[in-house]
Write an enzyme that holds these catalytic residues in place. Structure first.
Site, PDB file in Angstrom:
ATOM      1  N   ARG A 298       0.835  -1.207   0.000  1.00  0.00           N
ATOM      2  CA  ARG A 298       0.000   0.000   0.000  1.00  0.00           C
ATOM      3  C   ARG A 298       0.863   1.248   0.000  1.00  0.00           C
ATOM      4  NH1 ARG A 298      -4.823  -2.596   3.739  1.00  0.00           N
ATOM      5  NH2 ARG A 298      -5.784  -3.549   1.917  1.00  0.00           N
ATOM      6  N   HIS A 441      -6.244  -1.218  -7.027  1.00  0.00           N
ATOM      7  CA  HIS A 441      -5.530  -2.372  -6.460  1.00  0.00           C
ATOM      8  C   HIS A 441      -4.996  -2.083  -5.056  1.00  0.00           C
ATOM      9  CE1 HIS A 441      -1.423  -1.273  -8.444  1.00  0.00           C
ATOM     10  NE2 HIS A 441      -2.123  -0.217  -8.167  1.00  0.00           N
ATOM     11  N   GLU A 442      -4.567  -3.156  -4.404  1.00  0.00           N
ATOM     12  CA  GLU A 442      -4.143  -3.097  -2.994  1.00  0.00           C
ATOM     13  C   GLU A 442      -5.261  -2.570  -2.099  1.00  0.00           C
ATOM     14  OE1 GLU A 442      -1.128  -5.099  -3.705  1.00  0.00           O
ATOM     15  OE2 GLU A 442      -1.751  -4.553  -1.693  1.00  0.00           O
ATOM     16  N   GLY A 443      -6.471  -2.958  -2.378  1.00  0.00           N
ATOM     17  CA  GLY A 443      -7.621  -2.466  -1.619  1.00  0.00           C
ATOM     18  C   GLY A 443      -8.143  -1.219  -2.282  1.00  0.00           C
ATOM     19  N   GLN A 448     -10.182   1.255   1.640  1.00  0.00           N
ATOM     20  CA  GLN A 448      -9.205   1.986   2.475  1.00  0.00           C
ATOM     21  C   GLN A 448      -9.937   2.908   3.436  1.00  0.00           C
ATOM     22  OE1 GLN A 448      -5.991   1.224   2.364  1.00  0.00           O
ATOM     23  NE2 GLN A 448      -6.279  -0.080   0.591  1.00  0.00           N
TER      24      GLN A 448
END
Ligand SMILES: Cc1cc2nc3c(=O)[nH]c(=O)nc-3n(C[C@H](O)[C@H](O)[C@H](O)COP(=O)(O)OP(=O)(O)OC[C@H]3O[C@@H](n4cnc5c(N)ncnc54)[C@H](O)[C@@H]3O)c2cc1C
Length: 450
Positions: A298, A441-443, A448
């Protein structure tokens, strides 16, 4: 040397005036460093990024990886770039001297890596994933796993991935269906399908180590039933040599609007019932381990978003200085020379807004990197714990604020370029497309914020 990737004056200001990088050298872990060693590393990063990463940024966007006979093919420029990165030691910048690393602060490692992210988001992602996977094994793997998988990763022979997402389980990882059955020899047999796995196949390394989330037969429902497995593309023999192909198949490649040079893969685990995996740490604790890699990723994604915004800002700044167009409101004489557009108030607004977004976000990302150093090297446990709590709080912000506002910066850069330079020959429209993926991406952005 050119400053097209990152304004070196701004970088020096952030490192030495805002974040007191030199102060870190008073801590025992970084005692062998000083401003000269930091600057030398930054200059090397800038040189390699300029020479090997930036020149094929457009080409890799226009020539996406190809699926050929069950494997992913990349343009030939990617491997020499990644090799130069490895040879210069950036993969292990933060590892100890004993491990063959540079024992650099994370702050400096991020500052160096920012040059690669600015030059070529797609090519730099292979290294970023490998660093994350290696750190995961280092922190939670057994000694045997470290010897078999981590060591070759440190040597740059094996690369890594994170394999979480499934067709029906993206944000909701508690619903993954990939199964892991215990085998008699203490390993596991995995079965399931993962999608969107970045770097899931490529010809850049001898082997690829997938960090896979899966469920054991006795798994409780939800996130408390997820375990983490090492699943290599090729099995590794007891003597460390690369052995037979494991039962992990590249089912296909996704074609995206951005980051097109990074392979985005669909991977089938266990089509033949023979996919060997190794449990990392304790059963059912996999998601908490994986969070380490996700949190690192992240911050990496946030910094990647910053650097795309930054590169667009620098490009539009230069263009605005060079492009003559019109006259100022108080100088309408048509025989007077035209002014460069940087003199128009609206262009100043667009440039200053970009500068505020990208330099602010850059500072935020580097601040988080320095906090990471604090979590490891502050003197007392209490101080380290406080730093960790602050880092935990900031991580979703470091990921999502730049993903939103540095994308807006790219929009402003495109506006400054007008009609002439949004054509594909010029880089900013690609920065925008690359950056548009970062809130996903990455949440996702929504996750978030939750
Ligand atoms: C470029 C790229 C690279 C990737 N690389 C990897 C990788 O290497 N490894 C890997 O495992 N995965 C990877 N992914 C997958 C990525 O992590 C997922 O796309 C992401 O987690 C979202 O899942 P999804 O696409 O299924 O969307 P969904 O989860 O279906 O979400 C769709 C929308 O619904 C919203 N939403 C979902 N749930 C909620 C909720 N509870 N509350 C509010 N809103 C919600 C989301 O915010 C989003 O806007 C990658 C994706 C991309 C685009």
């Amino acid at each position: 040397m050119s400053d097209t990737l990152l304004d070196s004056r701004n970088l020096a200001f952030e490192l030495y005036e805002v974040l007191d990088a030199e102060g870190l050298t008073e801590r025992p872990r970084f005692a062998d460093h000083n401003r000269e060693t930091f600057d030398a590393a930054i200059n090397t990063a800038r040189t390699i990024a300029d020479k090997y990463f930036a020149p094929h940024n457009r080409k890799s966007d226009e020539n996406e990886p190809k699926y050929v006979d069950g494997a992913a093919e990349l343009i030939p420029e990617v491997k020499p770039a990644v090799d130069a990165f490895l040879e210069a030691g950036f993969l292990n910048a933060t590892r100890t001297f004993e491990q063959g690393g540079m024992q650099m602060p994370n702050l400096l490692s991020q500052a160096c890596f920012a040059h690669f992210q600015s030059a070529n988001a797609a090519t730099s992602s292979y290294a970023m994933l490998t660093m994350g996977a290696a750190n995961l094994i280092e922190n939670f793997g057994s000694e045997e796993q470290k010897e078999r998988f981590l060591q070759p990763m440190i040597e740059g022979r094996f690369f890594g991935t994170m394999a979480l997402t499934e067709p029906h389980a993206g944000s909701s990882l508690s619903d993954i269906r990939t199964k892991a059955e215990p085998a008699e020899d203490g390993s596991y047999r995995l079965k399931g399908n993962k999608i969107y796995i970045s770097g899931g196949d490529h010809p850049l390394s001898e082997n690829i180590v997938h960090m896979v989330l899966a469920k054991l037969p006795d798994a409780p429902p939800g996130v408390k039933g997820i375990s983490l497995f090492i699943v290599p593309k090729f099995l590794v023999n007891d003597d460390g040599t690369v052995g037979e192909r494991n039962d992990v198949a590249l089912a296909g490649l996704f074609h995206k609007m951005g980051w097109r040079g990074t392979t985005s893969t669909a991977l089938n685990f266990g089509e033949k019932g023979e996919c060997v995996g190794y449990l990392v740490g304790k059963p059912h604790n996999g998601l908490s381990y994986m969070f380490q890699m996700m949190n690192e990723a992240r911050i990496g994604v946030g910094m990647g978003a910053v650097m795309l915004g930054y590169a667009g800002y620098l490009y539009s700044l230069e263009y605005a200085r060079d492009r003559p167009q019109g006259r100022l409101p108080d100088g309408k004489d048509p025989s007077s020379p035209q002014v460069s557009i940087i003199q128009h108030t609206d262009i100043k607004r667009l440039l200053l807004t970009q500068k505020a977004y990208v330099e602010g976000a850059f500072d935020l990302g580097l601040y988080a990197a320095r906090l990471f150093d604090d979590t490891e090297t502050l003197e007392t446990e209490e101080e380290r714990k406080t730093a960790l709590e602050l880092l935990d709080l900031l991580t979703p912000i470091v990921k999502s604020w730049p993903s939103e506002f540095c994308l807006k910066a790219n929009e402003h850069a495109i506006q400054i370029l007008g009609g002439r330079r949004i054509i594909k020959k010029y880089p900013v429209e690609q920065y925008y497309r690359d950056n548009r993926l970062n809130p996903i991406h990455e949440g996702t952005h929504g996750i978030q914020s939750l």
